[in-house]
Design an enzyme around this catalytic site. Structure first.
Site, short mmCIF file in Angstrom:
data_model
loop_
_atom_site.label_atom_id
_atom_site.label_comp_id
_atom_site.label_asym_id
_atom_site.label_seq_id
_atom_site.Cartn_x
_atom_site.Cartn_y
_atom_site.Cartn_z
CE LYS A 145 -44.75 25.92 -2.36
NZ LYS A 145 -44.38 25.21 -3.60
C1 LIG Z 1 -43.48 25.75 -4.56
C2 LIG Z 1 -42.83 24.81 -5.52
C3 LIG Z 1 -41.67 25.17 -6.26
C4 LIG Z 1 -41.08 26.56 -6.20
O1 LIG Z 1 -40.46 26.84 -4.98
P1 LIG Z 1 -40.11 28.35 -4.56
O2 LIG Z 1 -39.55 28.26 -3.20
O3 LIG Z 1 -41.41 29.10 -4.61
O4 LIG Z 1 -39.15 28.86 -5.56
C5 LIG Z 1 -41.08 24.22 -7.07
N1 LIG Z 1 -41.60 22.97 -7.19
C6 LIG Z 1 -42.70 22.59 -6.50
C7 LIG Z 1 -43.24 21.22 -6.70
C8 LIG Z 1 -43.36 23.48 -5.64
O5 LIG Z 1 -44.45 23.09 -4.97
#
Ligand SMILES: *Cc1c(COP(=O)(O)O)cnc(C)c1O
Length: 438
Positions: A107
């Site tokens: 993220k």
């Molecule tokens: C947010 C997150 C996801 C999911 O990602 P999306 O874009 O919401 O599908 C997967 N793994 C981790 C570690 C995350 O923080």
């Protein structure tokens, strides 16, 4: 570049407005009015290009002329200032490690780019922008670190007291500077309710420019297409492998949507796997075309525990609401907690590689995809969305061993928590915001 809403009843806007508003007034998600395209000649020029050069080329297509190229280049350098390793496990199987940013999860890419674009537009408008976020953990920390020190912006995070992990709380409350943490005596729903109320409070909005930073913002998706594009190019240039399948551990489906965008604009990607845990609304949709979201189920891959994914509307829009068309590009595979831990173990035994539970869901889904296809000839890239030390309890229990904690995480644990305790009464939040120093 013009952006319009998936619900089609809002006026089209510029990237500036799409970035500063996030959601369209009609409740839809912003998408480019026409998907940009790289010509073969342009792609040829990107052969052997660095991550940041590819990132810049993509960002230019999506941002257009609204940010001068030299400033956009600065934004990219500033945003993507950490590595994106592509680790080879066997001949055709790779793990792309997206966890080398400040919060050790993918993220960071989205949050850092969004923060810098917001900062740029805030300066242009000569305004101070206040980003208001309710968080149950990971999104909040990526936003906090993403906006840290970005001029003309400040962040106010609301998190539920006692309901985030100690590590998450450290990440939320130790940034300081232009990032303010509010510890709310209530649960996550209280935090969300208070934030929503702030956005519609006319008095407050007279004195402050509020914006959100959630994952439906198009400026969080654009940078997530960088690592798909770079990996697909690099795989071909460095290993002679073509058109990989990407396995994407999915929750709100922002990451997968960004991958689909990378392919639509012309990068050489073969196929996608939507890897989910027991929260399988999209997997079931891909089977029969019925979208019937179920309540959220708690699993070991907590960041993917989403019953009704917010980015799914965008994904559906791209495929003209046709589940068969989506199915030709994306295979949905749902992985159980038992499979997840068994995969963490087997990957460690076979390759000596430690993966976090989210990445393990992606790895297992790739294995099952190959078994179904009866072939492992297609090169596969599993997106590793978090560093294993973020889920140290699961790893310890599964592998019966200690793992190293990266220095940047360890030093965080020693920092002093700075948070303001407030009640779950909206008036507390309003008065806090009204008294916040400029
Ligand atoms: C947010 C997150 C996801 C999911 O990602 P999306 O874009 O919401 O599908 C997967 N793994 C981790 C570690 C995350 O923080």
């Amino acid at each position: 570049m013009i952006y319009f809403s998936t619900n089609k009843s809002s006026v089209p806007v510029s990237i500036k407005q799409a970035t500063l508003h996030g959601l369209a007034p009609d409740g839809g998600l912003y998408i480019p009015s026409e998907m940009p395209r790289f010509s073969n000649a342009e792609l040829k020029l990107l052969e052997g290009a660095s991550f940041n050069n590819i990132a810049f080329a993509i960002a230019r297509k999506f941002v257009g002329t609204e940010i001068p190229p030299d400033r956009l280049e600065e934004i990219i350098e500033n945003c993507c200032n950490f590595d994106t390793p592509l680790k080879r496990l066997d001949d055709g199987t790779f793990v792309e490690e997206l966890f080398c940013g400040p919060t050790l999860a993918f993220k960071d890419y989205g949050a850092r780019f969004l923060a810098r674009l917001t900062g740029y537009f805030a300066q242009e408008e000569q305004r101070l922008i206040t980003v208001l976020v309710a968080t149950s953990g990971d999104t909040g920390s990526a936003v906090a670190f993403g906006f840290q020190g970005v001029a003309n912006t400040r962040v106010v995070l609301l998190y539920p007291s006692g309901k985030v992990s100690p590590l998450q709380e450290q990440q939320l409350t130790t940034v300081g500077g232009n990032v303010h943490a509010l510890e709310v005596r209530g649960d996550f729903d209280d935090c969300q309710r208070m934030v929503k109320q702030a956005f519609v409070d006319p008095l407050l909005n007279e004195s402050l420019t509020l914006t959100s930073a959630n994952s439906i913002n198009i400026s969080r998706l654009i940078p997530q297409s960088f690592y798909y594009a770079w990996a697909a190019m690099h795989l071909r240039d460095a290993f002679g492998l073509r058109e990989p399948v990407f396995s994407v551990p999915s929750g709100n489906y922002g990451n997968l949507t960004a991958g689909v965008m990378a392919k639509m604009i012309g990068f050489p990607i073969g196929h996608f796997i939507a890897a989910s845990n027991a929260n399988d609304s999209v997997t079931r949709y891909l089977e029969d075309g019925r979208y019937d979201p179920h309540p959220t189920i708690t699993t070991l891959s907590t960041a993917m525990d989403v019953g009704n994914p917010s980015n799914f509307a965008r994904l559906r829009y791209f495929f003209g609401n046709d589940h068969a068309a989506m199915g030709r590009e994306i295979s949905g595979i749902s992985v159980s907690d038992e499979e997840t831990t068994a995969t963490i173990r087997s990957v460690y035994d076979r390759f000596g590689y430690v993966m976090d539970p989210h990445t393990a869901v992606g790895f297992r889904a790739l294995e099952r995809y190959r078994a179904d296809a009866g072939s492992s000839a297609t090169p596969g890239i599993v997106l590793s969305t978090a560093h294993p030390s973020k889920f140290i309890e699961t790893i310890k229990e599964t592998l019966q061993m200690e793992i190293d904690i990266p220095e940047r995480l360890r030093s965080l644990l020693e920092k002093k928590k700075q948070a303001t305790l407030i009640s779950s009464d909206y008036r507390d939040l309003a008065s806090y915001l009204n008294n916040l120093d400029q």
